[in-house]
Design a protein around this motif. Structure first.
Motif, PDB file in Angstrom:
ATOM      1  N   ILE A 184       0.844  -1.205   0.000  1.00 40.91           N
ATOM      2  CA  ILE A 184       0.000   0.000   0.000  1.00 40.91           C
ATOM      3  C   ILE A 184       0.875   1.249   0.000  1.00 40.91           C
ATOM      4  CG2 ILE A 184      -1.667   1.327   1.382  1.00 40.91           C
ATOM      5  CD1 ILE A 184      -2.986  -1.401   2.112  1.00 40.91           C
ATOM      6  N   LEU A 195      -9.242   1.146  -2.084  1.00 44.90           N
ATOM      7  CA  LEU A 195      -8.700  -0.212  -2.207  1.00 44.90           C
ATOM      8  C   LEU A 195      -9.662  -1.131  -2.937  1.00 44.90           C
ATOM      9  CD1 LEU A 195      -7.311  -0.692   1.420  1.00 44.90           C
ATOM     10  CD2 LEU A 195      -5.968  -0.209  -0.641  1.00 44.90           C
ATOM     11  N   ILE A 217      -4.632  -3.494   6.340  1.00 43.54           N
ATOM     12  CA  ILE A 217      -5.590  -2.555   5.741  1.00 43.54           C
ATOM     13  C   ILE A 217      -6.054  -1.549   6.793  1.00 43.54           C
ATOM     14  CG2 ILE A 217      -7.932  -2.400   4.765  1.00 43.54           C
ATOM     15  CD1 ILE A 217      -7.294  -5.170   3.405  1.00 43.54           C
ATOM     16  N   ARG A 237      -3.048  -0.749  -4.911  1.00 41.37           N
ATOM     17  CA  ARG A 237      -4.401  -0.480  -4.398  1.00 41.37           C
ATOM     18  C   ARG A 237      -5.325  -1.681  -4.596  1.00 41.37           C
ATOM     19  NH1 ARG A 237      -1.841   2.501  -2.168  1.00 41.37           N
ATOM     20  NH2 ARG A 237      -1.904   4.787  -2.050  1.00 41.37           N
ATOM     21  N   HIS A 238      -4.744  -2.814  -4.938  1.00 40.37           N
ATOM     22  CA  HIS A 238      -5.537  -4.013  -5.249  1.00 40.37           C
ATOM     23  C   HIS A 238      -4.887  -5.180  -4.499  1.00 40.37           C
ATOM     24  CE1 HIS A 238      -6.362  -7.116  -8.751  1.00 40.37           C
ATOM     25  NE2 HIS A 238      -6.825  -7.532  -7.595  1.00 40.37           N
ATOM     26  N   VAL A 273      -4.624   5.515   2.957  1.00 39.78           N
ATOM     27  CA  VAL A 273      -5.719   5.207   2.027  1.00 39.78           C
ATOM     28  C   VAL A 273      -7.050   5.267   2.750  1.00 39.78           C
ATOM     29  CG1 VAL A 273      -4.533   3.710   0.347  1.00 39.78           C
ATOM     30  CG2 VAL A 273      -5.366   2.729   2.491  1.00 39.78           C
TER      31      VAL A 273
END
Length: 318
Positions: free
Chosen positions: A39, A76, A62, A44-45, A71
């Motif tokens: 990240i 995401l 996350i 972003r995946h 983020v």
């Protein structure tokens, strides 16, 4: 400066970054840091699955990056997959909810049926009989698909799709679907370039994600004598010509074909190196050359499911 990663548009309008981080075989102790690093580097995946046994740790990363303000959740794209022991329609929603709980999110962006073949429900994730042989379930994946449509209508996932399905199996799903599969995830690399299946999916407006784009050298069943895609002399020659690594050539190949690609790594330098593929192009001749390496060389043959009536690789050409 983080590169702007191209996206692929699904048939339902959702967009997926063409490049992501795979998490299969990433140990729980290492995957949290790997996802944080990814990240930070601009990924972003994130591609996950219940059976990888590390969704909680992915979720911790996350959560940490959202808390730090690096983020927001909507930045995401998170994929997960329904495991083979949850194919019964009544088990699908609770399986997805467990994944959401593990990941610490309210929804995933994409939920896939991991394999078309089911295993016996209600016990171990790899249920075996007294001889150590896997015990199958006879649930038909078209019924499982209906249950995926239901969880998608509830907003638990934005898109739904398939993984490791062959052409005939996809056609069966399309016949009964009220929500069309948005994506098919399959093993894909120059030894198994999947051209026919990709062309078929394109004709049906289904996007394709390629897993094991580097030939999965750390797959648990690898033998020392197995071919090593990353060390293929033909690839090394091409990489030297472009002043890139063989891994970067393999990843660029997929991206240029429009195949969403999800290499796995837990090493920050390699996660960064894998991502450094936006500053060069393979020529049409290079692409043809890479296509010519195809030898139907499947590294993930799903031997445990052999004999199951829904095994995807046993009876069909592609």
């Amino acid at each position: 400066m983080t590169p702007q990663v191209p996206t692929v548009k699904f048939n339902d309008g959702q967009e997926i970054p063409v490049f992501g981080l795979g998490t299969w075989k990433s140990k729980p102790g290492e995957v949290t840091q790997a996802v944080k690093d990814a990240i930070d580097l601009g990924y972003r995946h994130i591609d996950c699955a219940y059976i990888y046994g590390n969704e909680k740790e992915v979720g911790e990363a996350i959560k940490a990056k959202i808390a730090e303000g690096v983020v927001k959740r909507e930045d995401l794209f998170i994929t997960s997959k329904l495991w083979n022991t949850f194919h019964k329609p009544e088990l699908v929603e609770s399986a997805l909810k467990e994944t959401l709980n593990n990941l610490g999110v309210d929804y995933v962006n994409l939920y896939l049926i991991h394999w078309p073949l089911g295993y016996k429900e209600g016990g171990a994730v790899f249920p075996t009989d007294e001889h150590g042989k896997l015990v199958f379930s006879d649930v038909d994946y078209v019924d499982t698909w209906k249950a995926l449509e239901a969880v998608s209508r509830k907003g638990l996932t934005k898109s739904i799709g398939l993984s490791n399905f062959n052409k005939r199996q996809i056609e069966r799903v399309l016949e009964i679907a009220t929500i069309k599969p948005a994506n098919l995830q399959i093993e894909c690399h120059p030894y198994l370039n999947q051209k026919k299946l990709i062309d078929f999916c394109k004709s049906k407006d289904i996007s394709v994600t390629g897993y094991s784009p580097l030939g999965s050298p750390d797959r648990p069943w690898a033998k020392p004598e197995d071919p090593q895609l990353l060390n293929d002399p033909k690839l090394i020659t091409l990489a030297e010509a472009h002043k890139k690594t063989t891994a970067q050539i393999l990843l660029r190949y997929q991206v240029q074909r429009g195949v969403i690609t999800i290499p796995k790594s837990v090493t920050r330098t390699r996660i960064a190196q894998n991502f450094d593929i936006w500053d060069f192009q393979l020529t049409p001749k290079d692409m043809q050359y890479l296509d010519s390496l195809d030898c139907n060389g499947r590294f993930c043959p799903m031997t445990g499911g052999k004999g199951h009536k829904h095994h995807p690789f046993e009876n069909d050409e592609f």
